[in-house]
Design a protein around this motif. Structure first.
Motif, PDB file in Angstrom:
ATOM      1  N   ILE A   1      22.615   9.591 -10.694  1.00  0.00           N
ATOM      2  CA  ILE A   1      21.196   9.799 -10.994  1.00  0.00           C
ATOM      3  C   ILE A   1      21.091  10.690 -12.231  1.00  0.00           C
ATOM      4  O   ILE A   1      21.598  11.809 -12.245  1.00  0.00           O
ATOM      5  CB  ILE A   1      20.472  10.470  -9.808  1.00  0.00           C
TER       6      ILE A   1
ATOM      7  N   GLY B   1      12.670   0.992  -8.962  1.00  0.00           N
ATOM      8  CA  GLY B   1      13.655   2.054  -9.138  1.00  0.00           C
ATOM      9  C   GLY B   1      14.094   2.745  -7.868  1.00  0.00           C
ATOM     10  O   GLY B   1      15.202   3.284  -7.799  1.00  0.00           O
TER      11      GLY B   1
ATOM     12  N   SER C   1      17.730   2.388  -6.050  1.00  0.00           N
ATOM     13  CA  SER C   1      18.884   3.081  -6.615  1.00  0.00           C
ATOM     14  C   SER C   1      18.985   4.517  -6.106  1.00  0.00           C
ATOM     15  O   SER C   1      20.084   5.031  -5.862  1.00  0.00           O
ATOM     16  CB  SER C   1      18.806   3.089  -8.148  1.00  0.00           C
TER      17      SER C   1
ATOM     18  N   GLU D   1      19.903   4.436  -2.252  1.00  0.00           N
ATOM     19  CA  GLU D   1      21.279   4.072  -1.960  1.00  0.00           C
ATOM     20  C   GLU D   1      22.305   5.012  -2.591  1.00  0.00           C
ATOM     21  O   GLU D   1      23.515   4.837  -2.386  1.00  0.00           O
ATOM     22  CB  GLU D   1      21.515   2.628  -2.426  1.00  0.00           C
ATOM     23  N   ALA D   2      21.829   6.013  -3.341  1.00  0.00           N
ATOM     24  CA  ALA D   2      22.759   6.980  -3.939  1.00  0.00           C
ATOM     25  C   ALA D   2      23.467   7.768  -2.847  1.00  0.00           C
ATOM     26  O   ALA D   2      22.902   8.049  -1.782  1.00  0.00           O
ATOM     27  CB  ALA D   2      21.996   7.922  -4.868  1.00  0.00           C
TER      28      ALA D   2
ATOM     29  N   GLU E   1      19.277  -7.123  -8.240  1.00  0.00           N
ATOM     30  CA  GLU E   1      20.334  -6.729  -7.308  1.00  0.00           C
ATOM     31  C   GLU E   1      21.461  -7.764  -7.302  1.00  0.00           C
ATOM     32  O   GLU E   1      22.647  -7.410  -7.291  1.00  0.00           O
ATOM     33  CB  GLU E   1      19.757  -6.571  -5.908  1.00  0.00           C
TER      34      GLU E   1
ATOM     35  N   PRO F   1      21.466  -3.025 -12.562  1.00  0.00           N
ATOM     36  CA  PRO F   1      20.301  -2.212 -12.240  1.00  0.00           C
ATOM     37  C   PRO F   1      19.634  -1.634 -13.486  1.00  0.00           C
ATOM     38  O   PRO F   1      20.276  -1.423 -14.519  1.00  0.00           O
ATOM     39  CB  PRO F   1      20.882  -1.086 -11.369  1.00  0.00           C
TER      40      PRO F   1
ATOM     41  N   THR G   1      17.464   4.252 -14.031  1.00  0.00           N
ATOM     42  CA  THR G   1      16.670   4.974 -13.045  1.00  0.00           C
ATOM     43  C   THR G   1      16.688   6.463 -13.329  1.00  0.00           C
ATOM     44  O   THR G   1      17.736   7.035 -13.622  1.00  0.00           O
ATOM     45  CB  THR G   1      17.214   4.715 -11.622  1.00  0.00           C
TER      46      THR G   1
ATOM     47  N   PRO H   1      26.127   8.443 -14.236  1.00  0.00           N
ATOM     48  CA  PRO H   1      25.558   7.218 -14.821  1.00  0.00           C
ATOM     49  C   PRO H   1      26.149   6.950 -16.189  1.00  0.00           C
ATOM     50  O   PRO H   1      26.646   7.859 -16.865  1.00  0.00           O
ATOM     51  CB  PRO H   1      24.067   7.536 -14.913  1.00  0.00           C
TER      52      PRO H   1
END
Length: 363
Positions: free
Chosen positions: A54, A98, A101, A104-105, A195, A200, A203, A351
């Motif tokens: 993130i 968004g 993401s 599911e982090a 997906e 992706p 975000t 990221p």
């Protein structure tokens, strides 16, 4: 109404950081010594979640360092005119795309190491500016009750995982995502295709994504009405995530609780934050006024730079924190199986670097 995005003053962006640069071994030693006495209140920011994939708000790839970026402010989101409706269409489309993401982090090594210090009682109070819930997920590995977790972690700016309508009805975010999907089948197909392709969108920490480069319009996005309001015979599609927007104040309870967390500590540790928002910066000021020892671990400039009474280590927490935890807990009597499990858990997957096209986006 004029509201600006809190940021780091230009004078601090050019502040000489060389004096804060330390080696890994020196940072481990100094942080261990700082934490050893215990009773520490910890304040974290978006930098802590970078290793979970993130992006931070500020810093080299931070969206708020882009002068063209214009986030939606509180008064715009809740405006009940047609203009406000357009702002909500923009916000909720981007957030709909968004949020998965963020949802599911996974907690990273820093989250779990800090959770180990919470579990061991070294850090009885944690104040986070993050809205991703990853501190909660990490601490849950030690099996405290949900109530205990809430008592141990104060979300200064709220959470992305709940939605609140203007009349106060709260909905779990996954349920709200389903409402958005049902009301917008075209956008559900688009989200499913992203997906499936495994590509992706970029975000940000608040679940916002960049989509302007795709030539997408928000005009056909439907923001659903609150079902509870409909049961009460009123129409209402003014919703916001249960977090603090720019231009909105934190609640009096959160403000008082955050001050008490500082007052009840013997020292204060800050990790992964520039303290650009005043709600966080005033906690540092309060700690300094109370003459609490303060240590900051953060890469790059921050609003605390040059503040008398603040030790600053310019280093990524992920490079040192697991070794720090081992040092501190061995000195305090040893490491049990729960801590070992925490220290062997967590990802470290920052990221990808932002490309120039995205940096130039205006939204």
């Amino acid at each position: 109404m004029r509201v600006s995005v809190p940021n780091i003053p230009q004078s601090l962006l050019s502040f000489n950081q060389k004096a804060n640069k330390v080696t890994v071994s020196e940072a481990i030693e100094r942080t261990s010594a700082f934490l050893a006495p215990g009773n520490v209140t910890l304040i974290t920011g978006a930098g802590v979640s970078v290793d979970s994939g993130i992006r931070a708000y500020r810093g080299q790839d931070g969206r708020y360092m882009n002068p063209n970026y214009k986030p939606i402010f509180y008064h715009e989101l809740v405006d009940e005119t047609e203009k406000g409706h357009s702002f909500r269409q923009r916000y909720w489309l981007r957030s709909y795309l968004g949020y998965p993401s963020v949802r599911e982090a996974l907690p990273n090594t820093t989250h779990y190491a800090l959770a180990a210090l919470q579990y061991a009682g070294v850090i009885p109070r944690l104040i986070t500016q993050n809205v991703d819930g990853l501190h909660h997920a990490a601490l849950s590995l030690s099996h405290p009750s949900p109530v205990k977790i809430q008592e141990s972690i104060l979300e200064l700016h709220g959470t992305l995982h709940r939605v609140r309508c203007k009349h106060g009805h709260i909905t779990e975010r996954n349920v709200f995502q389903d409402w958005l999907a049902s009301a917008n089948p075209k956008w559900k197909d688009f989200a499913d295709s992203i997906e499936k392709e495994g590509a992706p969108l970029r975000t940000n920490p608040d679940g916002d994504v960049a989509i302007e480069h795709l030539g997408i319009s928000y005009d056909d996005f439907v923001v659903p009405e609150c079902p509870t309001c409909l049961q009460e015979n009123r129409h209402n599609n003014v919703h916001k995530p249960d977090l603090v927007f720019f231009g909105e104040s934190i609640t009096e309870y959160v403000k008082k609780r955050s001050y008490l967390d500082i007052e009840n500590s013997d020292r204060v540790l800050l990790i992964g934050t520039t303290l650009a928002t005043y709600s966080a910066f005033r906690l540092l000021k309060h700690a300094i006024e109370l003459k609490k020892p303060v240590l900051m671990i953060n890469v790059g400039p921050s609003r605390a730079d040059g503040v008398e009474g603040v030790q600053k280590l310019d280093i990524a927490s992920g490079d040192i924190i697991s070794d720090v935890v081992r040092n501190v807990l061995v000195q305090r009597g040893g490491i049990d199986s729960v801590v070992e499990r925490m220290l062997s858990s967590g990802i470290r997957k920052p990221p990808p670097k932002e490309d120039d096209g995205d940096r130039a986006l205006a939204s």
